[in-house]
Structures are given as C-alpha cells and as structure tokens.
Motif scaffolding. Structure first.
Motif, PDB file in Angstrom:
ATOM      1  N   GLU A 102      42.431 -27.359 107.440  1.00  0.00           N
ATOM      2  CA  GLU A 102      43.530 -26.396 107.350  1.00  0.00           C
ATOM      3  C   GLU A 102      43.366 -25.427 106.181  1.00  0.00           C
ATOM      4  O   GLU A 102      43.484 -24.208 106.347  1.00  0.00           O
ATOM      5  N   ILE A 106      42.822 -21.339 106.374  1.00  0.00           N
ATOM      6  CA  ILE A 106      43.771 -20.422 105.736  1.00  0.00           C
ATOM      7  C   ILE A 106      43.053 -19.501 104.753  1.00  0.00           C
ATOM      8  O   ILE A 106      43.301 -18.290 104.715  1.00  0.00           O
ATOM      9  N   THR A 111      45.713 -16.176 106.424  1.00  0.00           N
ATOM     10  CA  THR A 111      47.021 -16.409 107.033  1.00  0.00           C
ATOM     11  C   THR A 111      47.257 -17.910 107.101  1.00  0.00           C
ATOM     12  O   THR A 111      46.299 -18.684 107.239  1.00  0.00           O
ATOM     13  N   ARG A 112      48.520 -18.321 106.996  1.00  0.00           N
ATOM     14  CA  ARG A 112      48.854 -19.738 107.053  1.00  0.00           C
ATOM     15  C   ARG A 112      49.136 -20.201 108.491  1.00  0.00           C
ATOM     16  O   ARG A 112      49.388 -21.374 108.720  1.00  0.00           O
ATOM     17  N   ASP A 113      49.085 -19.272 109.426  1.00  0.00           N
ATOM     18  CA  ASP A 113      49.296 -19.580 110.840  1.00  0.00           C
ATOM     19  C   ASP A 113      47.970 -20.059 111.434  1.00  0.00           C
ATOM     20  O   ASP A 113      47.053 -19.261 111.649  1.00  0.00           O
ATOM     21  N   LEU A 114      47.855 -21.372 111.701  1.00  0.00           N
ATOM     22  CA  LEU A 114      46.591 -21.923 112.171  1.00  0.00           C
ATOM     23  C   LEU A 114      46.205 -21.395 113.549  1.00  0.00           C
ATOM     24  O   LEU A 114      45.015 -21.274 113.857  1.00  0.00           O
ATOM     25  N   TYR A 115      47.189 -21.076 114.377  1.00  0.00           N
ATOM     26  CA  TYR A 115      46.887 -20.493 115.689  1.00  0.00           C
ATOM     27  C   TYR A 115      46.295 -19.093 115.528  1.00  0.00           C
ATOM     28  O   TYR A 115      45.394 -18.698 116.276  1.00  0.00           O
ATOM     29  N   ALA A 116      46.792 -18.357 114.542  1.00  0.00           N
ATOM     30  CA  ALA A 116      46.232 -17.037 114.240  1.00  0.00           C
ATOM     31  C   ALA A 116      44.816 -17.189 113.678  1.00  0.00           C
ATOM     32  O   ALA A 116      43.923 -16.392 113.994  1.00  0.00           O
ATOM     33  N   CYS A 117      44.611 -18.217 112.850  1.00  0.00           N
ATOM     34  CA  CYS A 117      43.272 -18.487 112.311  1.00  0.00           C
ATOM     35  C   CYS A 117      42.290 -18.748 113.451  1.00  0.00           C
ATOM     36  O   CYS A 117      41.184 -18.193 113.477  1.00  0.00           O
ATOM     37  N   CYS A 133      43.242 -31.227 110.915  1.00  0.00           N
ATOM     38  CA  CYS A 133      44.571 -31.179 110.300  1.00  0.00           C
ATOM     39  C   CYS A 133      44.989 -32.522 109.710  1.00  0.00           C
ATOM     40  O   CYS A 133      46.180 -32.874 109.695  1.00  0.00           O
TER      41      CYS A 133
END
Length: 205
Positions: A102, A106, A111-117, A133
């Motif tokens: 995780e 990031i 970004t802290r949005d893992l789906y965006a990552c 995770c």
C-alpha cells in the motif's frame, strides 16, 4: 563490495523495521551483476529502487532484453528512494506481474486511493497489478482478496513470501485466483513464524 546485512526490529504486533547499510552489496549491484539463464521461464526482479546503480534507462534495457527472450517478468517494488512517479517509469510497460504494498503504491502514484493507483499502473503498461494490503489481503483487478485470519508474530518476509507463492502458482500453471490464494497462504505462514523463511520447511506443495 561489503555484504549487505539487514537488522530487523520486531514490535509487539509482529510488524518489522529494517536497519541496513546504504553502501552494502544490495544497494550497489549493477547490470553486469545480473545474469539471466537462457532456459529461464520466469524472472522476478526484487526489489525495484533498492540498488542506487540501476536507473530507469538500465532497468528499461534489462527488462526489454528479458521480454525479448520470451520470459515472464515479475517485479516487486520497494519504497521509492527519490520521489519516483509511476507515470514516468517507462520500464513498467515490460512487467507482466507487478507487486507493491500500500505505502509503495501511494508513494509511486501520488494518491491514497488504491483503486486509482491500480489504474495508473495499468495505464503505464503493467499487465497485472497486485497491491499487497497486509492483514486486509490484496487488491487485484479491482477486487480485494482477503488474507487468512491468523495471529501475526513476525511479518519479516511476508511480502516476499506472498510473491513466492504467486510465482509458485504461476510456474505450476495455476489460475490467477489460485496464484493469489497461494500467495496469501505463503504470506500467512511467514507471519506465523519467527524469521523470513523458517516456515518453508513446514509447507507441503
């Protein structure tokens, strides 16, 4: 080059912290230290950003050569050392299976949005992205695969064991879901034993 020695500190929850030399062999290996056997089926490069000698151009050259040999290329991340951005890493396009945790995702994707990552890694050419995770399991193709419910006494080697489980499944011709199940199982075994690889003798494959 001095041999790299890492001191591992474990807290009361089983989480670990590494203390190591900035100038040991792990930090200074270069392209001429990496040999790929002609009959190799899978290469796992672990870990990105560890060596100070391997810049983006060198890794792009190495990964391109690996893919030209028809080899499956896996890569496991480590903490970015110089503010690296996933969108700037041209060598991602050569990676078939990319592993990171995780905090690494990031840091690389800002970004802290893992789906965006996950989306950013795919947009930059990675074929398969697996974000580890911890006790929550892992994220792959928009789905969370849960971790096994265990009591963690030492997380040293859990990430590497996860990757080993996945590659073991890959080499055996398992499905993606079976590979992820093996990965989470290997990580769980690592967390239930003191040390990075003492669990290996207990597993039956």
């Amino acid at each position: 080059i001095d041999t790299y020695i890492s001191i591992v500190l474990i807290d009361e929850t089983g989480q670990r912290l590494f203390v190591g030399s900035e100038n040991g062999s792990l930090r200074l290996y270069d392209l001429n230290d990496i040999l790929i056997d002609e009959d190799c089926k899978i290469v796992c490069f672990a870990s990105l950003f560890i060596s100070k000698m391997l810049n983006e151009d060198k890794l792009s050259l190495l990964f391109k050569q690996i893919k030209e040999k028809g080899i499956i290329l896996c890569a496991d991340s480590s903490t970015p050392k110089n503010g690296e951005n996933a969108s700037d890493l041209k060598y991602l396009q050569y990676i078939d299976h990319f592993f990171c945790n995780e905090s690494e995702a990031i840091a690389l994707c800002k970004t802290r949005d893992l789906y965006a990552c996950e989306k950013i890694f795919y947009e930059n050419g990675v074929k398969d992205v697996i974000i580890k995770c911890g006790e929550k399991g892992c994220l792959n193709k928009g789905k969370i695969y849960p971790a096994e419910n265990i009591r963690c006494i030492d997380s040293t080697g859990a990430g590497d064991s996860f990757v080993a489980g996945f590659i073991h499944g890959l080499n055996a011709g398992c499905t993606q879901e079976e590979c992820l199940k093996l990965a989470t199982h290997f990580a769980a075994l690592a967390c239930q034993n003191i040390g990075a690889n003492t669990w290996v003798e207990t597993v039956k494959l």
